[in-house]
Design a protein around this motif. Structure first.
Motif, PDB file in Angstrom:
ATOM      1  N   LEU A 182       0.915   3.289 -22.223  1.00 48.73           N
ATOM      2  CA  LEU A 182       1.720   4.391 -22.755  1.00 48.73           C
ATOM      3  C   LEU A 182       2.675   4.957 -21.704  1.00 48.73           C
ATOM      4  O   LEU A 182       3.719   5.507 -22.047  1.00 48.73           O
ATOM      5  N   ARG A 183       2.333   4.814 -20.442  1.00 47.59           N
ATOM      6  CA  ARG A 183       3.229   5.283 -19.385  1.00 47.59           C
ATOM      7  C   ARG A 183       4.418   4.348 -19.169  1.00 47.59           C
ATOM      8  O   ARG A 183       5.472   4.777 -18.713  1.00 47.59           O
ATOM      9  N   THR A 184       4.260   3.076 -19.496  1.00 44.20           N
ATOM     10  CA  THR A 184       5.278   2.089 -19.134  1.00 44.20           C
ATOM     11  C   THR A 184       6.045   1.493 -20.308  1.00 44.20           C
ATOM     12  O   THR A 184       7.142   0.974 -20.112  1.00 44.20           O
ATOM     13  N   VAL A 185       5.497   1.538 -21.526  1.00 46.62           N
ATOM     14  CA  VAL A 185       6.169   0.898 -22.657  1.00 46.62           C
ATOM     15  C   VAL A 185       7.514   1.569 -22.923  1.00 46.62           C
ATOM     16  O   VAL A 185       7.636   2.784 -22.915  1.00 46.62           O
ATOM     17  N   LYS A 186       8.545   0.745 -23.163  1.00 51.25           N
ATOM     18  CA  LYS A 186       9.910   1.264 -23.341  1.00 51.25           C
ATOM     19  C   LYS A 186      10.238   1.554 -24.807  1.00 51.25           C
ATOM     20  O   LYS A 186      11.059   2.405 -25.110  1.00 51.25           O
ATOM     21  N   VAL A 187       9.639   0.835 -25.727  1.00 52.10           N
ATOM     22  CA  VAL A 187       9.894   0.954 -27.167  1.00 52.10           C
ATOM     23  C   VAL A 187      11.377   0.723 -27.479  1.00 52.10           C
ATOM     24  O   VAL A 187      12.090   1.601 -27.942  1.00 52.10           O
ATOM     25  N   ASP A 188      11.811  -0.489 -27.183  1.00 51.14           N
ATOM     26  CA  ASP A 188      13.165  -0.911 -27.531  1.00 51.14           C
ATOM     27  C   ASP A 188      13.180  -1.757 -28.799  1.00 51.14           C
ATOM     28  O   ASP A 188      14.256  -2.022 -29.342  1.00 51.14           O
ATOM     29  N   THR A 189      11.996  -2.185 -29.253  1.00 49.72           N
ATOM     30  CA  THR A 189      11.905  -3.070 -30.410  1.00 49.72           C
ATOM     31  C   THR A 189      10.866  -2.558 -31.396  1.00 49.72           C
ATOM     32  O   THR A 189      10.034  -1.700 -31.056  1.00 49.72           O
ATOM     33  N   GLU A 190      10.897  -3.089 -32.618  1.00 52.84           N
ATOM     34  CA  GLU A 190       9.907  -2.731 -33.625  1.00 52.84           C
ATOM     35  C   GLU A 190       8.510  -3.127 -33.172  1.00 52.84           C
ATOM     36  O   GLU A 190       7.529  -2.419 -33.443  1.00 52.84           O
ATOM     37  N   GLU A 191       8.386  -4.267 -32.504  1.00 49.01           N
ATOM     38  CA  GLU A 191       7.078  -4.734 -32.042  1.00 49.01           C
ATOM     39  C   GLU A 191       6.486  -3.782 -31.019  1.00 49.01           C
ATOM     40  O   GLU A 191       5.293  -3.468 -31.051  1.00 49.01           O
TER      41      GLU A 191
END
Length: 228
Positions: free
Chosen positions: A32-41
């Motif tokens: 949760l600290r590192t995920v960027k969330v640039d995609t639906e996946e």
């Protein structure tokens, strides 16, 4: 909590199961600290890590979108903003059929982002509107929480007690496990009253269900795969 109990852990080793949960919590924090969330996946991975929020993924994807959700997640990471303001901004930005679940999601993510600073606070740990939740199972008899400050004070007192008994990690992980575990034990008790005893034997063990409710299943799979 750690006694050998047929309803506690399938392995028969509760301490080993507890350590596995703690290890999985560390992985969840790192993710949760590192995920960027640039995609639906990547967005789906965030929802998969919050047990009760998974069912809202399609709804949020449709009504909020990846970009807006990513910005809302960044709001939760901003430790220059107060806890409550972060929660409110997240809830305002992320639209689902049940906004209370989204509020719980915000609080859970903040806990994992900053486990040294914030305890896990969801409705089943303490619901201030109804004054229900597992924190009530460990309070002194006839004691009622009346404010957020009293809730946090109670959690901190529980944290100190757990440290005395050896559950010390320098953060709120052990109190999270304990309070979710208490909630799971309560549900198990009420379920056993409602169903046939033979059917009740099919119910997962307490620590297994605790890990499930805490959204740790994906991380436990990673740990077990790494150990094989």
């Amino acid at each position: 909590m750690l006694n050998v109990d047929v309803n506690n852990t399938a392995s028969g080793d509760a301490k080993k199961s507890l350590n596995l949960i703690l290890e999985a919590m560390k992985l969840k924090t790192e993710f949760l600290r590192t995920v960027k969330v640039d995609t639906e996946e990547e967005m789906k991975q965030v929802f998969d890590s919050v047990f009760y929020a998974r069912k809202h993924y399609d709804d949020v994807l449709r009504n909020t979108g990846v970009t807006a959700f990513s910005k809302a997640l960044e709001t939760l990471r901003d430790d220059n903003v107060s806890y409550q303001e972060r929660v409110q901004k997240f809830v305002s930005a992320v639209k689902a059929s049940d906004q209370e679940d989204i509020e719980d999601m915000a609080r859970e993510i903040i806990h994992y982002l900053y486990p040294e600073e914030y305890p896990l606070w969801t409705r089943w740990i303490w619901n201030p509107k109804r004054n229900t939740g597992s924190i009530n199972y460990v309070l002194k008899e006839n004691l009622t929480l009346k404010s957020t400050e009293e809730f946090l004070s109670s959690v901190n007192e529980l944290k100190k007690v757990l440290e005395v008994f050896g559950l010390s990690t320098g953060n709120y992980y052990p109190t999270s496990i304990f309070l979710v575990y208490a909630y799971v034990r309560y549900l198990d008790y009420t379920t056993h009253l409602a169903v046939d005893k033979k059917a009740a034997g099919l119910i997962p063990t307490h620590l297994t269900t605790t890990a499930l409710v805490m959204g740790l299943k994906p991380y436990i799979k990673v740990i077990k795969l790494a150990h094989t």
